[in-house]
Design a protein around this motif. Sequence first.
Motif, PDB file in Angstrom:
ATOM      1  N   ALA A  36       0.830  -1.204   0.000  1.00  0.00           N
ATOM      2  CA  ALA A  36       0.000   0.000   0.000  1.00  0.00           C
ATOM      3  C   ALA A  36       0.868   1.260   0.000  1.00  0.00           C
ATOM      4  O   ALA A  36       0.565   2.228  -0.705  1.00  0.00           O
ATOM      5  CB  ALA A  36      -0.938  -0.006   1.204  1.00  0.00           C
ATOM      6  N   ILE A  39       2.227   1.810  -3.474  1.00  0.00           N
ATOM      7  CA  ILE A  39       1.186   2.343  -4.354  1.00  0.00           C
ATOM      8  C   ILE A  39       0.996   3.835  -4.103  1.00  0.00           C
ATOM      9  O   ILE A  39       0.896   4.637  -5.042  1.00  0.00           O
ATOM     10  CB  ILE A  39      -0.142   1.575  -4.151  1.00  0.00           C
ATOM     11  N   ALA A  40       0.960   4.232  -2.828  1.00  0.00           N
ATOM     12  CA  ALA A  40       0.771   5.643  -2.480  1.00  0.00           C
ATOM     13  C   ALA A  40       1.958   6.495  -2.930  1.00  0.00           C
ATOM     14  O   ALA A  40       1.777   7.604  -3.444  1.00  0.00           O
ATOM     15  CB  ALA A  40       0.564   5.787  -0.980  1.00  0.00           C
ATOM     16  N   LYS A  43       1.785   7.337  -6.478  1.00  0.00           N
ATOM     17  CA  LYS A  43       0.803   8.400  -6.742  1.00  0.00           C
ATOM     18  C   LYS A  43       1.392   9.777  -6.456  1.00  0.00           C
ATOM     19  O   LYS A  43       1.084  10.742  -7.143  1.00  0.00           O
ATOM     20  CB  LYS A  43      -0.450   8.153  -5.885  1.00  0.00           C
ATOM     21  N   THR A  62      -9.477  -0.265   4.058  1.00  0.00           N
ATOM     22  CA  THR A  62      -8.419   0.420   3.332  1.00  0.00           C
ATOM     23  C   THR A  62      -7.195   0.644   4.209  1.00  0.00           C
ATOM     24  O   THR A  62      -7.263   0.570   5.433  1.00  0.00           O
ATOM     25  CB  THR A  62      -8.878   1.807   2.822  1.00  0.00           C
ATOM     26  N   VAL A  76      -3.840   9.087   0.971  1.00  0.00           N
ATOM     27  CA  VAL A  76      -4.127   8.123  -0.081  1.00  0.00           C
ATOM     28  C   VAL A  76      -4.751   6.899   0.585  1.00  0.00           C
ATOM     29  O   VAL A  76      -4.148   6.299   1.467  1.00  0.00           O
ATOM     30  CB  VAL A  76      -2.840   7.726  -0.840  1.00  0.00           C
ATOM     31  N   TYR A  77      -5.959   6.564   0.165  1.00  0.00           N
ATOM     32  CA  TYR A  77      -6.674   5.405   0.704  1.00  0.00           C
ATOM     33  C   TYR A  77      -6.583   4.277  -0.322  1.00  0.00           C
ATOM     34  O   TYR A  77      -7.100   4.400  -1.430  1.00  0.00           O
ATOM     35  CB  TYR A  77      -8.139   5.748   0.965  1.00  0.00           C
ATOM     36  N   VAL A  78      -5.916   3.193   0.052  1.00  0.00           N
ATOM     37  CA  VAL A  78      -5.697   2.049  -0.837  1.00  0.00           C
ATOM     38  C   VAL A  78      -6.537   0.877  -0.339  1.00  0.00           C
ATOM     39  O   VAL A  78      -6.436   0.486   0.826  1.00  0.00           O
ATOM     40  CB  VAL A  78      -4.197   1.665  -0.866  1.00  0.00           C
ATOM     41  N   GLY A  83      -5.906  -3.282  -3.973  1.00  0.00           N
ATOM     42  CA  GLY A  83      -4.817  -2.339  -4.177  1.00  0.00           C
ATOM     43  C   GLY A  83      -5.178  -1.089  -4.958  1.00  0.00           C
ATOM     44  O   GLY A  83      -4.309  -0.284  -5.278  1.00  0.00           O
ATOM     45  N   ARG A  84      -6.434  -0.900  -5.240  1.00  0.00           N
ATOM     46  CA  ARG A  84      -6.856   0.304  -5.965  1.00  0.00           C
ATOM     47  C   ARG A  84      -6.971   1.484  -5.013  1.00  0.00           C
ATOM     48  O   ARG A  84      -7.321   1.325  -3.841  1.00  0.00           O
ATOM     49  CB  ARG A  84      -8.191   0.085  -6.647  1.00  0.00           C
ATOM     50  N   ILE A  85      -6.711   2.673  -5.535  1.00  0.00           N
ATOM     51  CA  ILE A  85      -6.869   3.887  -4.738  1.00  0.00           C
ATOM     52  C   ILE A  85      -8.350   4.227  -4.692  1.00  0.00           C
ATOM     53  O   ILE A  85      -8.980   4.446  -5.728  1.00  0.00           O
ATOM     54  CB  ILE A  85      -6.030   5.042  -5.323  1.00  0.00           C
TER      55      ILE A  85
END
Length: 94
Positions: A36, A39-40, A43, A62, A76-78, A83-85
């Motif tokens: 997570a 991923i953030a 972004k 999340t 950022v909420y994953v 794993g999607r935002i």
Amino acid sequence: MRIRYALAAAVTVLGLTAAATPAVAATTAAVTKAQAVKIAKKKVPGAYVSDVEREYEHGRRTWKIELEKGNWEYDVYVAVSNGRIVKFTRDYDD
């Protein structure tokens, strides 16, 4: 549901392990904390992580990753499930 129990009983009688039957072994593909954060950071490149929490957002479990870059704060909420935002916010901090 009955099929699972029947398979579990058959596996037990035959002396096989539960891993031998895919119907009995339940697998979940959850996103880890490290994934997570990655991923953030993708972004918001160049930001550093100030906090990581587990939360519910839009009815989903999340990871909430708080990032800072310059005078900006990002949340950022994953989604844990895929794993999607789910949500992204940006605030200016003077």
